[in-house]
Scaffold this motif. Sequence first.
Motif, mmCIF file in Angstrom:
data_model
loop_
_atom_site.group_PDB
_atom_site.id
_atom_site.type_symbol
_atom_site.label_atom_id
_atom_site.label_comp_id
_atom_site.label_asym_id
_atom_site.label_seq_id
_atom_site.Cartn_x
_atom_site.Cartn_y
_atom_site.Cartn_z
ATOM 1 N N SER A 43 43.586 24.551 23.295
ATOM 2 C CA SER A 43 45.017 24.252 23.256
ATOM 3 C C SER A 43 45.655 24.808 21.987
ATOM 4 O O SER A 43 46.781 25.325 22.014
ATOM 5 C CB SER A 43 45.248 22.744 23.339
ATOM 6 O OG SER A 43 44.796 22.224 24.576
ATOM 7 N N ALA A 44 44.941 24.712 20.863
ATOM 8 C CA ALA A 44 45.465 25.281 19.615
ATOM 9 C C ALA A 44 45.609 26.785 19.730
ATOM 10 O O ALA A 44 46.591 27.374 19.250
ATOM 11 C CB ALA A 44 44.541 24.920 18.453
ATOM 12 N N ALA A 63 49.103 31.480 20.688
ATOM 13 C CA ALA A 63 49.497 32.606 21.538
ATOM 14 C C ALA A 63 50.973 32.505 21.921
ATOM 15 O O ALA A 63 51.694 33.506 21.943
ATOM 16 C CB ALA A 63 48.619 32.648 22.791
ATOM 17 N N ALA A 64 51.435 31.280 22.207
ATOM 18 C CA ALA A 64 52.854 31.087 22.533
ATOM 19 C C ALA A 64 53.731 31.369 21.315
ATOM 20 O O ALA A 64 54.812 31.955 21.434
ATOM 21 C CB ALA A 64 53.089 29.674 23.051
ATOM 22 N N ASP A 65 53.257 30.962 20.121
ATOM 23 C CA ASP A 65 54.008 31.271 18.902
ATOM 24 C C ASP A 65 54.101 32.782 18.686
ATOM 25 O O ASP A 65 55.127 33.299 18.243
ATOM 26 C CB ASP A 65 53.336 30.617 17.693
ATOM 27 C CG ASP A 65 53.556 29.112 17.650
ATOM 28 O OD1 ASP A 65 54.543 28.643 18.256
ATOM 29 O OD2 ASP A 65 52.745 28.412 17.013
ATOM 30 N N ALA A 71 53.837 14.463 18.802
ATOM 31 C CA ALA A 71 53.774 15.748 19.514
ATOM 32 C C ALA A 71 54.617 15.705 20.786
ATOM 33 O O ALA A 71 55.305 16.672 21.134
ATOM 34 C CB ALA A 71 52.320 16.087 19.846
ATOM 35 N N LYS A 72 54.578 14.566 21.495
ATOM 36 C CA LYS A 72 55.400 14.427 22.705
ATOM 37 C C LYS A 72 56.894 14.436 22.358
ATOM 38 O O LYS A 72 57.709 15.033 23.075
ATOM 39 C CB LYS A 72 55.033 13.139 23.443
ATOM 40 C CG LYS A 72 53.646 13.164 24.072
ATOM 41 C CD LYS A 72 53.345 11.855 24.791
ATOM 42 C CE LYS A 72 51.980 11.904 25.460
ATOM 43 N NZ LYS A 72 51.656 10.626 26.156
ATOM 44 N N ARG A 77 58.329 28.639 22.446
ATOM 45 C CA ARG A 77 58.149 27.562 21.467
ATOM 46 C C ARG A 77 58.021 26.211 22.180
ATOM 47 O O ARG A 77 57.321 25.315 21.702
ATOM 48 C CB ARG A 77 59.311 27.564 20.472
ATOM 49 C CG ARG A 77 59.254 28.753 19.530
ATOM 50 C CD ARG A 77 60.255 28.681 18.381
ATOM 51 N NE ARG A 77 59.982 29.748 17.439
ATOM 52 C CZ ARG A 77 60.576 30.941 17.446
ATOM 53 N NH1 ARG A 77 61.510 31.189 18.354
ATOM 54 N NH2 ARG A 77 60.261 31.871 16.560
ATOM 55 N N THR A 78 58.689 26.073 23.314
ATOM 56 C CA THR A 78 58.511 24.860 24.117
ATOM 57 C C THR A 78 57.096 24.786 24.672
ATOM 58 O O THR A 78 56.459 23.727 24.668
ATOM 59 C CB THR A 78 59.532 24.834 25.264
ATOM 60 O OG1 THR A 78 60.866 24.950 24.725
ATOM 61 C CG2 THR A 78 59.431 23.553 26.062
ATOM 62 N N ILE A 79 56.585 25.926 25.139
ATOM 63 C CA ILE A 79 55.203 25.971 25.637
ATOM 64 C C ILE A 79 54.221 25.633 24.517
ATOM 65 O O ILE A 79 53.242 24.894 24.719
ATOM 66 C CB ILE A 79 54.907 27.364 26.225
ATOM 67 C CG1 ILE A 79 55.750 27.591 27.489
ATOM 68 C CG2 ILE A 79 53.430 27.518 26.534
ATOM 69 C CD1 ILE A 79 55.662 28.998 28.045
ATOM 70 N N ALA A 80 54.475 26.162 23.312
ATOM 71 C CA ALA A 80 53.595 25.856 22.176
ATOM 72 C C ALA A 80 53.613 24.364 21.863
ATOM 73 O O ALA A 80 52.555 23.760 21.582
ATOM 74 C CB ALA A 80 54.028 26.661 20.957
ATOM 75 N N SER A 81 54.780 23.751 21.912
ATOM 76 C CA SER A 81 54.873 22.307 21.674
ATOM 77 C C SER A 81 54.091 21.537 22.731
ATOM 78 O O SER A 81 53.437 20.521 22.435
ATOM 79 C CB SER A 81 56.338 21.867 21.671
ATOM 80 O OG SER A 81 57.043 22.441 20.590
#
Length: 487
Positions: free
Chosen positions: A155-156, A161-163, A371-372, A305-309
């Motif tokens: 997940s990290a 990767a999303a960032d 995180a949520k 950035r939403t996906i990364a969150s």
Amino acid sequence: MTMLRLLFLLAAICIGLLSACSLTPEYERSEINNLVSQPFVQNKNNQPLATVAKLDASKAWWKQLNDPLINDLVDQALSHNYDIKLALANLEEAEAVLRSNVGDRLPKIDLSLSGNRRHFGNAGPGFSGQRDLVTSYEGALAFSWQLDLFGRLRSAQNAAAADFQASAADRDAVLQTVIANVIRQRAALAIARQRLQVAEQIADSRQRTLATVERRYRRGVINSSAVDIRLARSDLYAALSRVTEFELNVDLAQHALDILLGKPPQLVSTQCHQLNSLPILDAKIAGIPAQLLDRRPDLQASEFRTIASNERIGVAIANLFPDLVLTGRLSLNEGNLSRLFSLDNLIASVAGELATTLFQGGKLQAEVDAAKARLQAQASQYANTVLQAIREVEDALTRNRQLAKRYTQIEQQVTESRIAESLSQQRYGRGIETLITVLEAERRRQEAEDLVLLVKQQRWDAYIDLQLALGGQWLGDTSLKLTQTAQ
């Protein structure tokens, strides 16, 4: 025994890989899809959004203007603009962070080699005997591997990767902004020069009017007075002041363009002969709101950035569960360096460690809740960015349509004001019109000609804003040039 331990190690690795799971919630964009499900208000029938010519999707949008100067200026900016270079550096940093996260999921292997010499036996005051000098060598190969049973590292890595993708979209947004500003400044410089030409023409016209007034005064024409001379001179100096103002505007516009091209300001452009004219805005643009999600880099960056969150929720949840780390060590010890790597001296060990935190006062659960909450905040920001993007398109469509209409109206105003000025001068020369009428006609003509150029610049700004709002056809072979520039 050594082979058995190696087999145990391989079996543990396979079990870890097969049992690894992810605790990250599934990402959804359902709310966003609802926002972009309707056509643009200003284009309900999905008609072409601008004017008349056919869009060539194989070209970047500015190349359809068929202006070699614009193409050349954009190429210069791509090679030398420092905002673009900064964005490329930020992208390289994000890529390095991603590679670091990938490395966290791979085994870590350490190699050490050492040698020492020691004396054995009794020697020194009060002792007799002989001391032996012994040399020994040791080599060790150690490894450790976190099996990531609950997907924390995965997940990290996905978040990194999303960032990285968000940074790439940021790079594209900077690219689009710089290109748009280059074209905008090119148009502003051309229009500043055109306004300067109009101001010079007005100054020449008022110089001729002053000469006529002075000639009539010297001849003693009826209704001619010193007041008329003063009024004519006042208008002439006002016109000359406008010339100075527009000369300043030309210089400042040139400076702004030079900075965008990554070079110091220059008062004299090497392309002066090309700067005064502008191409006709005739490109056709089509699109619907849903396409903005894939065309606008600011929306892409916000979604990544939403996906990364979302992925970082999986990291926080996985921290609630134990980590399984496999460790192993192969060591060799020998008094003779040439026999150090002999299999007879091989010592191997394999171990597994399962570790978890039993109590931290609710800290780990709080990190999950945080995180949520960050995901909700980022999702709301993403939705708001989408709404703002739709509004920008609607605003740009309205401005393009209304400014085109206003431009036509002001062109008619310019025509009528020129005719009125010419008639007033003729009538004044025959003595049947007052100087006030002539000066008023000249003022109206100047205002109309200056206004038509101002609206022309507004049309260019609105056209560029529409391209930015829609995402446009920006990259094409431009991405290749960016890659070459980065190298």
